[in-house]
Design a protein around this motif. Structure first.
Motif, short mmCIF file in Angstrom:
data_model
loop_
_atom_site.label_atom_id
_atom_site.label_comp_id
_atom_site.label_asym_id
_atom_site.label_seq_id
_atom_site.Cartn_x
_atom_site.Cartn_y
_atom_site.Cartn_z
N SER A 53 7.68 2.89 6.29
CA SER A 53 9.00 2.29 6.11
C SER A 53 10.11 3.31 6.34
CB SER A 53 9.13 1.71 4.71
OG SER A 53 8.22 0.65 4.55
N ARG A 54 9.91 4.53 5.86
CA ARG A 54 10.92 5.57 6.06
C ARG A 54 11.14 5.79 7.55
NH1 ARG A 54 11.72 10.68 7.27
NH2 ARG A 54 9.53 11.10 7.70
N PHE A 61 8.65 3.45 -2.91
CA PHE A 61 8.91 2.65 -1.72
C PHE A 61 10.42 2.52 -1.52
CE2 PHE A 61 9.58 -1.58 0.27
CZ PHE A 61 8.89 -1.37 1.46
N SER A 62 11.13 2.22 -2.60
CA SER A 62 12.58 2.08 -2.53
C SER A 62 13.22 3.40 -2.07
CB SER A 62 13.12 1.69 -3.91
OG SER A 62 14.51 1.55 -3.87
N GLU A 63 12.77 4.52 -2.60
CA GLU A 63 13.31 5.83 -2.21
C GLU A 63 13.03 6.13 -0.74
OE1 GLU A 63 15.40 7.91 -3.79
OE2 GLU A 63 15.49 6.27 -5.23
N SER A 64 11.87 5.73 -0.26
CA SER A 64 11.53 5.94 1.16
C SER A 64 12.50 5.19 2.07
CB SER A 64 10.11 5.49 1.45
OG SER A 64 9.19 6.30 0.78
N LEU A 65 12.79 3.94 1.70
CA LEU A 65 13.74 3.16 2.49
C LEU A 65 15.11 3.81 2.48
CD1 LEU A 65 13.00 -0.56 1.47
CD2 LEU A 65 12.07 0.75 3.36
N GLN A 80 0.87 -1.18 0.00
CA GLN A 80 0.00 0.00 0.00
C GLN A 80 0.90 1.23 0.00
OE1 GLN A 80 -2.64 -0.11 3.39
NE2 GLN A 80 -2.88 -2.32 3.20
N LYS A 81 0.46 2.31 -0.61
CA LYS A 81 1.26 3.54 -0.66
C LYS A 81 1.62 4.05 0.73
CE LYS A 81 0.71 5.69 -5.07
NZ LYS A 81 0.69 6.96 -5.74
N SER A 82 0.76 3.78 1.70
CA SER A 82 1.03 4.25 3.07
C SER A 82 2.28 3.57 3.66
CB SER A 82 -0.18 3.99 3.98
OG SER A 82 -0.43 2.60 4.07
N LYS A 141 11.04 -7.21 -3.79
CA LYS A 141 10.18 -7.06 -4.97
C LYS A 141 9.46 -5.72 -4.94
CE LYS A 141 6.60 -9.46 -7.66
NZ LYS A 141 6.74 -8.46 -8.70
N TRP A 142 8.98 -5.30 -3.77
CA TRP A 142 8.33 -4.00 -3.65
C TRP A 142 9.30 -2.88 -4.04
CZ3 TRP A 142 5.53 -4.43 1.76
CH2 TRP A 142 4.43 -5.31 1.64
N LYS A 143 10.57 -3.05 -3.66
CA LYS A 143 11.57 -2.03 -4.02
C LYS A 143 11.69 -1.91 -5.53
CE LYS A 143 14.74 -3.46 -0.73
NZ LYS A 143 16.11 -3.54 -0.20
N LEU A 144 11.64 -3.04 -6.23
CA LEU A 144 11.74 -3.02 -7.69
C LEU A 144 10.45 -2.51 -8.34
CD1 LEU A 144 13.49 -6.48 -8.26
CD2 LEU A 144 14.52 -4.21 -8.47
N ASP A 145 9.31 -2.94 -7.82
CA ASP A 145 8.02 -2.61 -8.44
C ASP A 145 7.51 -1.21 -8.09
OD1 ASP A 145 8.07 -5.15 -9.47
OD2 ASP A 145 6.58 -5.97 -8.08
N HIS A 146 7.98 -0.66 -6.97
CA HIS A 146 7.47 0.64 -6.49
C HIS A 146 8.66 1.54 -6.15
CE1 HIS A 146 3.57 -1.36 -6.18
NE2 HIS A 146 4.20 -2.34 -5.56
#
Length: 152
Positions: free
Chosen positions: A24-25, A58-62, A17-19, A50-55
């Motif tokens: 995660s950040r 999400f990856s930038e937040s981490l 989910q976008k939230s 997979k979420w990091k690759l697909d979104h």
């Protein structure tokens, strides 16, 4: 007219989910690893990857959470290694009257922090190396050679 065939990806729908980006950040700011994030969101670590690759968001937040957390820890380690001071407010009771006084509290450099910093930042100069030369073919010879190298 025939419908074009679409490939079914199969599998369960994503839990992402976008939230999760902001959650995660914040968790990464607290030092969470990808494995701990997976436990938090009740998914596998491969799902996090997979979420990091697909979104990308999400990856930038981490990344943003981990970069800030790492920078804060690095700054703290540097302060411990070099020494630091801060202003502390002392509270006194003098004849029933409460008074305060600002005092500079000084922390000297911490040798263990210095050693850790130098071992990691300049390993070619500071890393401790234990070199053992085996001159014999049995364990007794190896132990004797190690004992001979010990300082008196």
């Amino acid at each position: 007219m025939a419908k074009p065939l679409t490939k079914n990806k199969g599998g369960a729908p994503t839990k992402y989910q976008k939230s999760y980006n902001e959650q995660s950040r914040k968790l990464c700011l607290m030092g969470y690893t990808d494995k701990q994030l997976a436990d938090f969101f009740e998914v596998s670590e491969s799902t996090i990857n997979k979420w990091k690759l697909d979104h990308p968001s999400f990856s930038e937040s981490l990344k943003s959470g981990k970069v800030i957390a790492d920078a804060n820890v690095t700054a703290s380690l540097y302060d411990r290694a070099t020494g630091y001071s801060h202003i502390e407010t002392k509270v006194f009771c003098n004849q029933g009257e409460i008074t305060t006084h600002a005092v500079s509290k000084i922390y000297p450099p911490d040798p263990l922090s210095i050693k850790y910093w130098l071992n990691n930042r300049q390993p070619e100069r500071w890393r401790e190396k234990v070199e053992v030369e085996q001159s014999g073919s049995n364990i007794a010879d190896v132990i004797t050679s190690l004992i001979d190298k010990l300082p008196n």
